[in-house]
Design an enzyme around this catalytic site. Structure first.
Site, PDB file in Angstrom:
ATOM      1  N   GLY A  71       0.796  -1.220   0.000  1.00 51.24           N
ATOM      2  CA  GLY A  71       0.000   0.000   0.000  1.00 51.24           C
ATOM      3  C   GLY A  71       0.825   1.264   0.000  1.00 51.24           C
TER       4      GLY A  71
ATOM      5  N   LYS B 106       2.744   1.199  -3.998  1.00 54.55           N
ATOM      6  CA  LYS B 106       1.799   0.410  -4.796  1.00 54.55           C
ATOM      7  C   LYS B 106       2.376  -0.025  -6.137  1.00 54.55           C
ATOM      8  CE  LYS B 106      -2.465   2.498  -2.960  1.00 54.55           C
ATOM      9  NZ  LYS B 106      -3.253   1.295  -2.664  1.00 54.55           N
TER      10      LYS B 106
ATOM     11  N   SER C 270      -9.367  -6.074   1.372  1.00 55.97           N
ATOM     12  CA  SER C 270      -9.537  -4.625   1.356  1.00 55.97           C
ATOM     13  C   SER C 270     -11.022  -4.291   1.472  1.00 55.97           C
ATOM     14  CB  SER C 270      -8.992  -4.028   0.060  1.00 55.97           C
ATOM     15  OG  SER C 270      -9.392  -2.673  -0.056  1.00 55.97           O
TER      16      SER C 270
ATOM     17  N   THR D 266      -6.815  -3.525   7.042  1.00 55.41           N
ATOM     18  CA  THR D 266      -7.417  -2.444   7.825  1.00 55.41           C
ATOM     19  C   THR D 266      -8.793  -2.847   8.351  1.00 55.41           C
ATOM     20  OG1 THR D 266      -8.320  -1.498   5.787  1.00 55.41           O
ATOM     21  CG2 THR D 266      -6.189  -0.663   6.541  1.00 55.41           C
TER      22      THR D 266
END
EC number: 1.3.5.2
Length: 336
Positions: A63, A66, A175, A247
């Site tokens: 991330g 990328k 994600s 996340t």
């Protein structure tokens, strides 16, 4: 010592501008007197995981780079491995801006980037140019406009293209910013995807005469039953590793802070304990069958040790790196 000044400067920009500036200019500092700003010579802490040799167990999470445009600059900071991506078959711009937010009181970050990247061909070209001698993981995903029912095809396209250039391949099915993606973590959808990836891995291993491990990246927002089901599927399909975690959608830790209401995945310190508990439960379910790469809120050597104690074999940093800078790599490697 210099990073607080750099951070003060970068934090005057919005988060995405600061990120883009860093990615643009970091490689240009290599080989100049300014590269002492981030270059570190670190003690060796060698480990072997998934059959791969790592000079130390501290990696850069996917991330941040990328498109693989800063591999050598991040390598100079002492990372034992660098994970680039998430990359998709075709270039895509990602979600509308603004899509990246700092939660400064909690040292957190919320993002809803949406797999913005220049495509797998560009990333492979960058990896081929890199001089970094450590392990490079390549994180793969699906394009937003690919129906979820055909998502498997995108992963296979990416796998074909990155296989010969990756130390390991990370499969991002967790994600929260690509519609429907997390549904691939469950039941028959997960089994079908993993089985297809395993078959292709074996075909590519025969073609290239080398074995490139597959790791699957999972979400922190799974129930205990779901963690157990994921673990069973990973074992059943012969997957080589698991990355825990991505996340979180949970806002409990930051409910009264700026940007708490923004959609997207939350990373950084607010994720620290949640991800550690997932690692602990996952380690119990896997019972040593495959290694765990621990990620989520690591901002100190102590936080890294907690991940290892919970069952991780390697760790990765991202948000902690944004807030603490390159010295965090040295701190963790030295005191882990």
């Amino acid at each position: 010592m210099l990073y607080p000044l750099a951070r003060h400067f970068l934090f005057k920009f919005n988060p995405e501008q600061a990120h883009d500036l860093s990615i643009k200019y970091l490689p240009r500092l290599l080989g100049t007197p300014l590269d002492c700003f981030f270059r570190h010579s670190l003690p060796k802490r060698p480990v072997t995981v998934m059959g791969l040799y790592f000079a130390n167990p501290v990696g850069l999470a996917a991330g941040l780079d990328k498109d693989g445009e800063c591999i050598d600059a991040f390598g100079a900071m002492g990372f034992g491995f660098i994970e680039v991506g998430t990359v998709t078959p075709k270039p895509q711009s990602g979600n509308d801006k603004p899509r990246l937010f700092r939660v400064i009181p909690a040292e957190g970050i919320i993002n809803r980037m949406g797999f913005n990247n220049k495509g797998v061909d560009h990333l492979v070209a960058q990896v081929k140019k890199a001089k970094y001698q450590g392990v490079i993981g390549i994180n793969i995903g699906k394009n937003k406009d690919t129906p979820i029912e055909q998502g498997k095809d995108d992963y296979l396209i990416c796998m074909d293209k990155v296989y010969d250039h990756a130390g390991y391949i990370a499969v991002n099915i967790s994600s929260p910013n690509t519609p429907g993606l997390r549904s691939l973590q469950y039941g028959d959808a997960l089994d079908e995807l993993l089985a297809a990836l395993k078959v292709r891995q074996q075909e590519l291993a025969a073609q290239y005469k080398k074995y490139v491990p597959l790791a699957v990246k999972i979400a922190p927002d799974l129930s205990l039953d779901e963690i157990n089901q994921v673990a069973a599927s990973l074992i059943k399909n012969g997957i080589d590793g698991v990355i825990a975690t991505n996340t979180t959608l949970d806002r409990e830790m930051i409910y009264d802070m700026p940007h708490a209401g923004e959609a997207g995945g939350l990373s950084g310190r607010p994720l620290q304990h949640k991800s550690t508990e997932v690692i602990r439960q996952l380690a119990k379910a896997l019972d040593g069958a495959l290694p765990i790469i621990g990620v989520g809120g690591i901002d100190s050597a102590m936080a890294a040790r907690e991940k290892l104690a919970a069952g991780a074999s390697l760790v990765q940093i991202y948000s902690g790196f944004i807030y603490k800078g390159p010295s965090l790599v040295k701190e963790i490697v030295t005191h882990i």
